[in-house]
Design an enzyme around this catalytic site. Structure first.
Site, short mmCIF file in Angstrom:
data_model
loop_
_atom_site.label_atom_id
_atom_site.label_comp_id
_atom_site.label_asym_id
_atom_site.label_seq_id
_atom_site.Cartn_x
_atom_site.Cartn_y
_atom_site.Cartn_z
N HIS A 1 0.83 -1.22 0.00
CA HIS A 1 0.00 0.00 0.00
C HIS A 1 0.86 1.26 0.00
O HIS A 1 0.44 2.30 0.50
CB HIS A 1 -0.95 0.02 1.20
CG HIS A 1 -1.68 -1.27 1.41
ND1 HIS A 1 -2.87 -1.57 0.80
CD2 HIS A 1 -1.35 -2.37 2.14
CE1 HIS A 1 -3.26 -2.78 1.16
NE2 HIS A 1 -2.35 -3.29 1.96
N SER B 1 14.45 21.61 -16.60
CA SER B 1 13.25 22.40 -16.83
C SER B 1 13.65 23.72 -17.45
O SER B 1 14.71 24.25 -17.14
CB SER B 1 12.54 22.62 -15.49
OG SER B 1 11.73 23.78 -15.57
N LYS C 1 15.61 21.68 -11.41
CA LYS C 1 14.97 20.42 -11.76
C LYS C 1 15.85 19.46 -12.55
O LYS C 1 16.60 19.86 -13.43
CB LYS C 1 13.71 20.69 -12.61
CG LYS C 1 12.56 21.32 -11.85
CD LYS C 1 11.92 20.39 -10.81
CE LYS C 1 11.05 19.33 -11.43
NZ LYS C 1 9.82 19.88 -12.00
N GLU D 1 9.39 8.11 -17.22
CA GLU D 1 8.04 8.66 -17.41
C GLU D 1 7.49 8.29 -18.79
O GLU D 1 6.33 7.93 -18.95
CB GLU D 1 8.04 10.18 -17.25
CG GLU D 1 8.21 10.63 -15.80
CD GLU D 1 8.38 12.14 -15.67
OE1 GLU D 1 7.65 12.89 -16.32
OE2 GLU D 1 9.27 12.56 -14.92
#
Ligand code: ARG
Length: 474
Positions: free
Chosen positions: A172, A293, A299, A306
């Site tokens: 979980h 970024s 970043k 992804e």
């Protein structure tokens, strides 16, 4: 796979008309319809397999005296030249000739005359295209199996270094029990092992010859299908001509295998993304797999994982597309089947690129054992160990569970770990607890105690890695 189309535009040459069947029609096909029905813009990728299939077919025709040996040598010469033209990017694909098969046949006839026109004896594009896709897919499966092996071996290299690197195992997404990083990695090895088994099994059904089925009912020429099967390395022939030209279940099955591979890598990607986020800080992914970024200078984004997660949706979509393509088709061949190619090709290409990039990315992962360890120390990961300790001293499991629950609440109030509670305090919860409990409450003790096949004990995981290495050589 090599892009055989290169820069040639298949739509250029639209003045020639396709006279393959024009005798039957009173007017030429409308330009829009020609473009709508043509498949050469994508099925040119089958060209080399089409030539391979044609060579085997021609050889059989000659051996059965259906064409002459002179025809055979003309066909061979012509097809060899066509292959060179395609590989050299000089072949002029034309949408006027609809698909890869007719483009090649037209060129062959231009090059060698009547022998080119005889090649299609005892054959239809229906069994021809089914053969081409099977040859294409067999090659793709073999290539993909090799790529999965490379990824598995990168996983083993990394796992080998981390049988003692402790991290929290989650259920979980809550801290559950301590495990080793190697153990976690080996879970993905197992998924890929099953992916390999599935692909190998699928290959058996792909590797059957449709040629000889002709349009749907077989052919009246005295052909030898088994000979063609052998020449092309098929394990046998498709037993029923209607089935041979119409079903694409093998392509659906392959895409299902592909969807599962992507799904496994998508789960892995999700973990890499989480682990790389500063909240976890378990790993770093090499810069070459990340981007920055344009606005936030701090970043470093895990673009590759992804995208793997994103591209999984695309392959799952192809699976649904192929299932839907097949579901309403009456026997035998229908033009619907022309739509099988783009999903199939894209599945193969997505899998190929993903597996390639993944192996390299895994090899470049930088592991941060300290961050993993401190995360494992938060969240009472050894609570189950304490319960098991009490059970081994005679307490029924449900009662032990309750004692530990109280201990966890106590530790929570104090903002400390279970191992920080004094022996006097622990004994107030249960008189069965003695000094030896602290060994059980340590992360190392917890791992070492799960000492059976499939458990996270370092010794077991090292043995699993060894077995896995051996399995890769088979
Ligand atoms: N381009 C077609 C396909 O991919 C080849 C078979 C065409 N057969 C036919 N009878 N129109 O399915």
């Amino acid at each position: 796979m090599q892009d055989l189309m290169q820069d040639k535009n298949p739509g250029q040459d639209s003045k020639n008309k396709n006279n393959t069947w024009s005798g039957r029609f009173a007017e030429p096909v409308a330009d829009l319809v020609k473009r709508y029905t043509a498949s050469v813009g994508f099925d040119y990728k089958l060209a080399l397999f089409d030539i391979q299939g044609s060579l085997a077919h021609a050889q059989m025709l000659a051996s059965c005296d259906i064409i002459s040996s002179q025809d055979l040598s003309d066909i061979k010469r012509g097809l060899a030249q066509i292959q060179n033209e395609i590989l050299g990017g000089e072949f002029a694909w034309s949408v006027d000739f609809e698909d890869v098969h007719l483009n090649i046949e037209k060129r062959l006839t231009t090059l060698v005359g009547d022998a080119g026109k005889r090649l299609h004896t005892g054959r239809s594009r229906n069994d021809q295209v089914a053969t081409d896709i099977r040859l294409y897919l067999r090659q793709a499966i073999d290539d993909l199996l090799g790529l999965i092996r490379v990824l598995q071996s990168a996983l083993l290299d990394l796992a080998e270094q981390h049988t003692h690197t402790i991290m929290p195992g989650f259920t979980h997404l809550q801290v559950a029990q301590p495990i080793s990083f190697a153990h976690h990695l080996m879970a993905y090895f197992e998924m890929l092992r099953r992916d390999t088994e599935r692909l190998r099994d699928c290959r058996k059904r792909v590797n059957r010859l449709p040629l000889g089925a002709a349009a749907l009912a077989g052919t009246s020429y005295p052909i030898k299908r088994e000979m063609v099967a052998e020449l092309l390395g098929f394990d046998g022939v498709c037993e029923n001509s209607l089935d041979a030209v119409s079903d694409r279940d093998f392509a659906i099955e392959f895409t299902a295998c592909g969807a599962l591979i992507m799904t496994h890598l998508s789960r892995f990607s999700e973990e890499l993304i989480l682990w790389m986020s500063p909240r976890f800080g378990f790993i770093d992914i090499a810069d070459r797999f990340c981007t920055g970024s344009s606005i936030m200078p701090q970043k470093k984004n895990p673009d590759v994982p992804e995208l793997v997660r994103g591209k999984t949706g695309r392959v799952n979509g192809h699976l649904v597309a192929l299932l839907t393509l097949m579901k309403g088709q009456p026997l035998a061949y229908n033009k619907d089947n022309q739509e099988d190619k783009e999903p199939l090709f894209d599945t193969v290409e997505t899998l190929t690129q993903t597996l390639r990039i993944y192996a390299d990315m895994i090899a470049g992962i930088q592991v941060k054992p300290e961050a993993m360890r401190s995360a494992a120390l938060q969240g009472y990961a050894t609570a189950t160990d304490l319960a098991d300790y009490l059970v081994k001293k005679g307490l029924p499991f449900r009662d032990a569970h309750e004692v530990v629950a109280v201990a966890v609440r106590f530790a929570e109030q104090r903002s400390c770990d279970l191992g920080d509670i004094s022996i006097a305090e622990l004994r107030q919860l249960s008189a069965l607890i003695e000094e030896d409990v602290y060994q059980v409450l340590s992360l190392e003790g917890s791992l070492a105690s799960r000492n059976h096949t499939g458990g996270t004990a370092p010794q077991q995981v090292a043995a699993a890695i060894m077995r896995a290495r051996t399995s890769l050589t088979k």
